[in-house]
Motif scaffolding. Structure first.
Motif, PDB file in Angstrom:
ATOM      1  N   ALA A  28       0.836  -1.194   0.000  1.00 36.72           N
ATOM      2  CA  ALA A  28       0.000   0.000   0.000  1.00 36.72           C
ATOM      3  C   ALA A  28       0.872   1.245   0.000  1.00 36.72           C
ATOM      4  O   ALA A  28       2.028   1.192   0.435  1.00 36.72           O
ATOM      5  CB  ALA A  28      -0.920   0.023   1.218  1.00 36.72           C
ATOM      6  N   SER A  29       0.320   2.345  -0.499  1.00 39.62           N
ATOM      7  CA  SER A  29       1.029   3.617  -0.456  1.00 39.62           C
ATOM      8  C   SER A  29       0.046   4.750  -0.235  1.00 39.62           C
ATOM      9  O   SER A  29      -1.159   4.618  -0.496  1.00 39.62           O
ATOM     10  CB  SER A  29       1.839   3.849  -1.741  1.00 39.62           C
ATOM     11  OG  SER A  29       0.990   3.901  -2.864  1.00 39.62           O
ATOM     12  N   ILE A  30       0.582   5.877   0.234  1.00 38.66           N
ATOM     13  CA  ILE A  30      -0.241   7.036   0.568  1.00 38.66           C
ATOM     14  C   ILE A  30       0.544   8.297   0.225  1.00 38.66           C
ATOM     15  O   ILE A  30       1.750   8.375   0.490  1.00 38.66           O
ATOM     16  CB  ILE A  30      -0.638   6.998   2.061  1.00 38.66           C
ATOM     17  CG1 ILE A  30      -1.596   8.131   2.422  1.00 38.66           C
ATOM     18  CG2 ILE A  30       0.590   7.016   2.965  1.00 38.66           C
ATOM     19  CD1 ILE A  30      -2.189   7.978   3.823  1.00 38.66           C
ATOM     20  N   ASP A  31      -0.122   9.266  -0.355  1.00 36.98           N
ATOM     21  CA  ASP A  31       0.581  10.499  -0.681  1.00 36.98           C
ATOM     22  C   ASP A  31       0.707  11.385   0.559  1.00 36.98           C
ATOM     23  O   ASP A  31       0.129  11.089   1.601  1.00 36.98           O
ATOM     24  CB  ASP A  31      -0.114  11.231  -1.834  1.00 36.98           C
ATOM     25  CG  ASP A  31      -1.344  11.981  -1.379  1.00 36.98           C
ATOM     26  OD1 ASP A  31      -1.519  13.150  -1.799  1.00 36.98           O
ATOM     27  OD2 ASP A  31      -2.119  11.417  -0.593  1.00 36.98           O
ATOM     28  N   TYR A  32       1.450  12.480   0.438  1.00 38.06           N
ATOM     29  CA  TYR A  32       1.766  13.296   1.608  1.00 38.06           C
ATOM     30  C   TYR A  32       0.521  13.871   2.280  1.00 38.06           C
ATOM     31  O   TYR A  32       0.493  14.067   3.487  1.00 38.06           O
ATOM     32  CB  TYR A  32       2.712  14.432   1.204  1.00 38.06           C
ATOM     33  CG  TYR A  32       2.031  15.563   0.467  1.00 38.06           C
ATOM     34  CD1 TYR A  32       1.762  15.470  -0.901  1.00 38.06           C
ATOM     35  CD2 TYR A  32       1.649  16.719   1.137  1.00 38.06           C
ATOM     36  CE1 TYR A  32       1.119  16.487  -1.568  1.00 38.06           C
ATOM     37  CE2 TYR A  32       1.006  17.757   0.466  1.00 38.06           C
ATOM     38  CZ  TYR A  32       0.738  17.634  -0.887  1.00 38.06           C
ATOM     39  OH  TYR A  32       0.103  18.640  -1.551  1.00 38.06           O
TER      40      TYR A  32
END
Length: 124
Positions: free
Chosen positions: A49-53
Motif C-alpha cells: 500500500a502507499s499514501i501520498d503526503y
C-alpha cells in the motif's frame, strides 16, 4: 535523508487484526509519499500500500483491498498499516519506505528510504 523505523509486528491468528507503524526522523516526512512493502521467505518483496503526503491518494495491492488500510499522521511523522481479517499468506517482514513525489509507484526501486522491517506472522 529520512530514517524510518517500523514497529508493531507480532504473531496473530487468522482472522485477527494488527497495526504496524513507521516512524520517521531526520527528514521532511510530511512532504513524502509513504508505502508499505512485504517480503515472505523465498519470495520477492512486494508492494502492499502507499499514501501520498496529503492522505488524499491511497493505493493497494489487490489482495489486501478491503482488509488493509494505510494512514498517516504527519504531526507524529508516522505512517500506519491497519491489517484486518488477516490470512496466513499475509505472513512476511513488513517494510516501510518513502519517496519524493507521487505515491502511485509500486516498485521497490522507486523508493529511496527504507526501514529495517518488522515481522508479521499469521497462524492458521
Amino acid at each position: 535523508q529520512v530514517q524510518l523505523v517500523e514497529s508493531g509486528g507480532d504473531l496473530v491468528q487468522a482472522g485477527g487484526s494488527l497495526r504496524v507503524s513507521c516512524t520517521a526522523a531526520g527528514g521532511t516526512f510530511e512532504y513524502l509519499a509513504a508505502a508499505w512493502f512485504r517480503q515472505a521467505p523465498g519470495k520477492e518483496r512486494e508492494f502492499v500500500a502507499s499514501i501520498d503526503y496529503s492522505s488524499l491518494f491511497k493505493y493497494y495491492l489487490d489482495s489486501v483491498k478491503g482488509r488493509f488500510t494505510i494512514t498517516r499522521d504527519n504531526a507524529k511523522n508516522t505512517a500506519y498499516l491497519q491489517m484486518n481479517s488477516m490470512k496466513p499468506e499475509d505472513t512476511a517482514v513488513y517494510y516501510c519506505a518513502t519517496r519524493d513525489g507521487s505515491a502511485n509507484f509500486r516498485r521497490s526501486l522507486d523508493y529511496d528510504a527504507w526501514g529495517q522491517g518488522t515481522q508479521v506472522t499469521v497462524s492458521s
